[in-house]
Design a protein around this motif. Structure first.
Motif, PDB file in Angstrom:
ATOM      1  N   ARG A  97       4.068   0.882   7.926  1.00 53.47           N
ATOM      2  CA  ARG A  97       5.445   0.391   7.984  1.00 53.47           C
ATOM      3  C   ARG A  97       6.410   1.336   7.267  1.00 53.47           C
ATOM      4  N   MET A  98       6.195   2.613   7.433  1.00 51.90           N
ATOM      5  CA  MET A  98       7.071   3.599   6.821  1.00 51.90           C
ATOM      6  C   MET A  98       8.433   3.558   7.505  1.00 51.90           C
ATOM      7  N   ASP A  99       9.491   3.824   6.756  1.00 50.24           N
ATOM      8  CA  ASP A  99      10.809   3.826   7.372  1.00 50.24           C
ATOM      9  C   ASP A  99      10.871   4.915   8.438  1.00 50.24           C
ATOM     10  N   SER A 100      11.653   4.677   9.479  1.00 51.35           N
ATOM     11  CA  SER A 100      11.645   5.537  10.659  1.00 51.35           C
ATOM     12  C   SER A 100      12.071   6.966  10.343  1.00 51.35           C
ATOM     13  N   ARG A 101      13.007   7.148   9.432  1.00 51.72           N
ATOM     14  CA  ARG A 101      13.479   8.502   9.115  1.00 51.72           C
ATOM     15  C   ARG A 101      12.362   9.324   8.470  1.00 51.72           C
ATOM     16  N   GLU A 138       7.410  15.138  -3.469  1.00 54.02           N
ATOM     17  CA  GLU A 138       8.299  14.276  -2.700  1.00 54.02           C
ATOM     18  C   GLU A 138       7.443  13.565  -1.659  1.00 54.02           C
ATOM     19  N   PRO A 139       7.623  12.244  -1.477  1.00 53.77           N
ATOM     20  CA  PRO A 139       6.734  11.497  -0.580  1.00 53.77           C
ATOM     21  C   PRO A 139       6.589  12.102   0.813  1.00 53.77           C
ATOM     22  N   VAL A 140       7.698  12.488   1.460  1.00 52.61           N
ATOM     23  CA  VAL A 140       7.609  13.038   2.813  1.00 52.61           C
ATOM     24  C   VAL A 140       6.743  14.292   2.843  1.00 52.61           C
ATOM     25  N   LEU A 141       6.932  15.171   1.876  1.00 52.97           N
ATOM     26  CA  LEU A 141       6.167  16.419   1.860  1.00 52.97           C
ATOM     27  C   LEU A 141       4.691  16.167   1.560  1.00 52.97           C
ATOM     28  N   ARG A 142       4.420  15.275   0.629  1.00 53.90           N
ATOM     29  CA  ARG A 142       3.012  15.024   0.282  1.00 53.90           C
ATOM     30  C   ARG A 142       2.277  14.291   1.403  1.00 53.90           C
ATOM     31  N   TRP A 143       2.950  13.352   2.056  1.00 51.32           N
ATOM     32  CA  TRP A 143       2.338  12.703   3.211  1.00 51.32           C
ATOM     33  C   TRP A 143       2.090  13.720   4.325  1.00 51.32           C
ATOM     34  N   THR A 144       3.023  14.635   4.502  1.00 50.95           N
ATOM     35  CA  THR A 144       2.847  15.661   5.534  1.00 50.95           C
ATOM     36  C   THR A 144       1.581  16.463   5.293  1.00 50.95           C
ATOM     37  N   MET A 145       1.374  16.916   4.063  1.00 55.06           N
ATOM     38  CA  MET A 145       0.194  17.729   3.775  1.00 55.06           C
ATOM     39  C   MET A 145      -1.089  16.903   3.861  1.00 55.06           C
ATOM     40  N   LEU A 146      -0.996  15.637   3.493  1.00 56.41           N
ATOM     41  CA  LEU A 146      -2.178  14.782   3.578  1.00 56.41           C
ATOM     42  C   LEU A 146      -2.633  14.618   5.019  1.00 56.41           C
ATOM     43  N   LEU A 147      -1.667  14.607   5.951  1.00 58.32           N
ATOM     44  CA  LEU A 147      -1.972  14.294   7.352  1.00 58.32           C
ATOM     45  C   LEU A 147      -1.909  15.494   8.286  1.00 58.32           C
ATOM     46  N   HIS A 148      -1.535  16.672   7.792  1.00 56.45           N
ATOM     47  CA  HIS A 148      -1.223  17.775   8.704  1.00 56.45           C
ATOM     48  C   HIS A 148      -2.415  18.264   9.516  1.00 56.45           C
ATOM     49  N   ASP A 149      -3.628  18.045   9.027  1.00 54.29           N
ATOM     50  CA  ASP A 149      -4.812  18.539   9.736  1.00 54.29           C
ATOM     51  C   ASP A 149      -5.768  17.436  10.179  1.00 54.29           C
ATOM     52  N   VAL A 150      -5.306  16.185  10.231  1.00 52.97           N
ATOM     53  CA  VAL A 150      -6.225  15.099  10.581  1.00 52.97           C
ATOM     54  C   VAL A 150      -6.746  15.227  12.020  1.00 52.97           C
ATOM     55  N   ILE A 174       0.838  -1.200   0.000  1.00 51.62           N
ATOM     56  CA  ILE A 174       0.000   0.000   0.000  1.00 51.62           C
ATOM     57  C   ILE A 174       0.868   1.244   0.000  1.00 51.62           C
ATOM     58  N   LEU A 175       1.883   1.254   0.853  1.00 57.30           N
ATOM     59  CA  LEU A 175       2.769   2.416   0.943  1.00 57.30           C
ATOM     60  C   LEU A 175       3.480   2.669  -0.380  1.00 57.30           C
ATOM     61  N   SER A 176       3.953   1.617  -1.018  1.00 61.75           N
ATOM     62  CA  SER A 176       4.652   1.768  -2.289  1.00 61.75           C
ATOM     63  C   SER A 176       3.753   2.408  -3.340  1.00 61.75           C
ATOM     64  N   VAL A 184      -2.340  16.988  18.072  1.00 66.27           N
ATOM     65  CA  VAL A 184      -3.226  15.837  17.849  1.00 66.27           C
ATOM     66  C   VAL A 184      -2.974  15.254  16.462  1.00 66.27           C
ATOM     67  N   SER A 185      -2.800  16.110  15.470  1.00 60.05           N
ATOM     68  CA  SER A 185      -2.513  15.640  14.106  1.00 60.05           C
ATOM     69  C   SER A 185      -1.196  14.863  14.072  1.00 60.05           C
ATOM     70  N   ALA A 186      -0.187  15.347  14.791  1.00 63.42           N
ATOM     71  CA  ALA A 186       1.105  14.670  14.815  1.00 63.42           C
ATOM     72  C   ALA A 186       0.976  13.271  15.417  1.00 63.42           C
ATOM     73  N   GLU A 187       0.182  13.161  16.459  1.00 69.14           N
ATOM     74  CA  GLU A 187      -0.012  11.849  17.092  1.00 69.14           C
ATOM     75  C   GLU A 187      -0.712  10.889  16.131  1.00 69.14           C
ATOM     76  N   LEU A 188      -1.739  11.380  15.437  1.00 73.90           N
ATOM     77  CA  LEU A 188      -2.447  10.536  14.476  1.00 73.90           C
ATOM     78  C   LEU A 188      -1.551  10.195  13.291  1.00 73.90           C
ATOM     79  N   ALA A 189      -0.761  11.157  12.843  1.00 78.92           N
ATOM     80  CA  ALA A 189       0.156  10.910  11.728  1.00 78.92           C
ATOM     81  C   ALA A 189       1.180   9.846  12.098  1.00 78.92           C
ATOM     82  N   GLU A 190       1.654   9.892  13.327  1.00 78.36           N
ATOM     83  CA  GLU A 190       2.621   8.888  13.781  1.00 78.36           C
ATOM     84  C   GLU A 190       2.013   7.498  13.720  1.00 78.36           C
TER      85      GLU A 190
END
Length: 437
Positions: A303-307, A256-268, A194-196, A290-296
């Motif tokens: 199974r995203m890489d830790s970095r 870039e995946p990190v940036l796009r995932w950030t925007m997708l989740l920044h207001d959850v 799914i992540l890929s 709260v968004s950061a906790e949900l994003a984590e």
């Protein structure tokens, strides 16, 4: 139209008496005028015959499904026997495959018409399902019954969305309806797969309509987004609901995946933090945390890489933080985040602002001012962290400090430098002696 190594493989198979064709995505991309990332070949030859024919340069990478990888001139070409698939009880892979002598059997089991075309070494196209017509029209359509295609292999659901996001093609109505209907089957797909697919889809140039039209599909593996869909923000700064804002923000940032995932989740976290004031205006106090906790949690589940996960969570936590446009404040923020993350944070803030009301575009000037200040600090070789400090632990030990005292003093000196003290060894040693007295 064919790279030399692919033509070589096809010709050798044909000369041995086996029909052989380039097939799938490489044919699609070639017809679109794109350079294929890889090449697949389908043939009437059985796997053992392929291995014998290319002895010494063939690897049995998937004999159960008829696949052999042939190395030719540095290129790896997957050669797979014509086949017909059996039943799919796990909604991912066929329980068994039957090798065939007919190209038609192989093409009829494929997912989309644009991926179900074959090309021989002379460039002749075999198109049994209208793939070329759909390619010209910019349409994604399943081969045969779309619901059956997705129930066979649920990963095809995300593949279809990925092709829509990357190619900008419309999904025809029956295929679109089947995507919504079969979405729950994504629970059978491994998180890594799914992540890929999502990484590639999110970075597509046409991701916005996919996000807006298929949040129910994404919510199967990202339940955090479900409360955001249709959630009215009741605030003049926002022209979209929470999900619409997130989708537009994701499309507005660099692919870039990190940036796009950030925007997708920044207001959850917004729906859980919603309040109204006496005038009925909506507020979301505390939503970044709260968004950061949900994003984590979402990153961990996929199974995203830790970095990458750590970077996304940090950017989500900081995305709404007001950083004063002063040397001191910018230096402190860069000291905590590092230059790379701070620049990404500015990109996040720009994308966030781009997805808000046009009346708020003046905030872009503030973001640019912050970046200009950073550039000025770097030009003056500003110290941002303990690593950049002109004194080290050994200097503190020479002054008589021990253990935790050394770290505490270095951090105090860094604070002084961030507040404007010169990052010079003599000055910092004098300041340290003063603090010790």
């Amino acid at each position: 139209m064919l790279p030399q190594p692919v033509e070589y493989v096809l010709e050798r198979l044909e000369n041995a008496g086996f029909a052989a064709f380039a097939v799938g995505g490489c044919v699609r991309d070639t017809l679109l005028g794109r350079v294929p990332g890889d090449w697949d070949v389908t043939t009437a030859a059985r796997p053992e015959q392929v291995l014998a024919l290319f002895d010494g340069c063939a690897i049995p990478t998937g004999l159960k499904h008829g696949t052999v990888t042939v190395r030719a001139e540095g290129m790896g070409i997957e050669v797979t026997t014509f086949r017909a698939d059996g039943t799919y009880t796990d909604h991912r892979r066929p329980d068994a495959v039957t090798f065939s002598r007919r190209l038609e059997d192989d093409l009829s089991r494929r997912d989309l018409t644009v991926n179900a075309m074959a090309m021989d070494r002379r460039g002749q196209i075999t198109d049994l399902f209208g793939g070329r017509e759909d390619l010209k029209a910019g349409v994604l359509r399943c081969v045969g019954d779309p619901e059956r295609r997705f129930r066979e292999d649920a990963l095809r659901i995300l593949r279809t969305l990925r092709f829509a996001a990357v190619l900008g093609f419309a999904i025809e109505p029956r295929t679109a309806a089947a995507l919504h209907e079969t979405a729950p089957l994504l629970k059978y797909i491994a998180p890594e797969r799914i992540l890929s697919e999502m990484d590639r889809a999110l970075c597509g140039g046409h991701i916005l309509p996919v996000l807006l039209d298929y949040p129910d599909v994404l919510a199967v593996f990202l339940p955090e987004i479900a409360p955001c869909v249709g959630f009215d923000q009741c605030n003049r700064h926002h022209i979209y609901d929470v999900w619409g804002h997130s989708a537009h923000a994701a499309a507005a940032i660099a692919p870039e995946p990190v940036l796009r995932w950030t925007m997708l989740l920044h207001d959850v976290g917004k729906p859980a933090c919603f309040t109204r004031d006496e005038q009925g205006v909506g507020h979301f106090y505390g939503h970044p945390a709260v968004s950061a906790e949900l994003a984590e949690g979402a990153c961990r589940r996929l199974r995203m890489d830790s970095r990458s996960a750590e970077r996304i969570v940090t950017l989500v936590r900081w995305h709404d933080r007001d950083i004063p446009r002063t040397d001191r404040a910018i230096a402190r923020a860069v000291g905590k985040l590092g230059e790379d993350v701070f620049r990404q944070l500015l990109a996040v803030k720009r994308a966030d602002n781009a997805a808000q009301s046009p009346d708020d575009r003046h905030r872009l000037a503030d973001i640019q001012q912050a970046e200009d200040i950073l550039d000025g600090l770097l030009a003056r070789q500003q110290c941002f962290s303990l690593r950049d400090l002109a004194v080290k632990g050994g200097d503190m030990a020479a002054l008589g400090l021990r253990g935790r005292e050394i770290g505490d003093m270095l951090r105090a000196l860094l604070d002084a430098v961030l507040d404007g003290a010169p990052n010079e060894r003599g000055s910092l040693l004098a300041l340290a002696r003063e603090k010790m007295s």
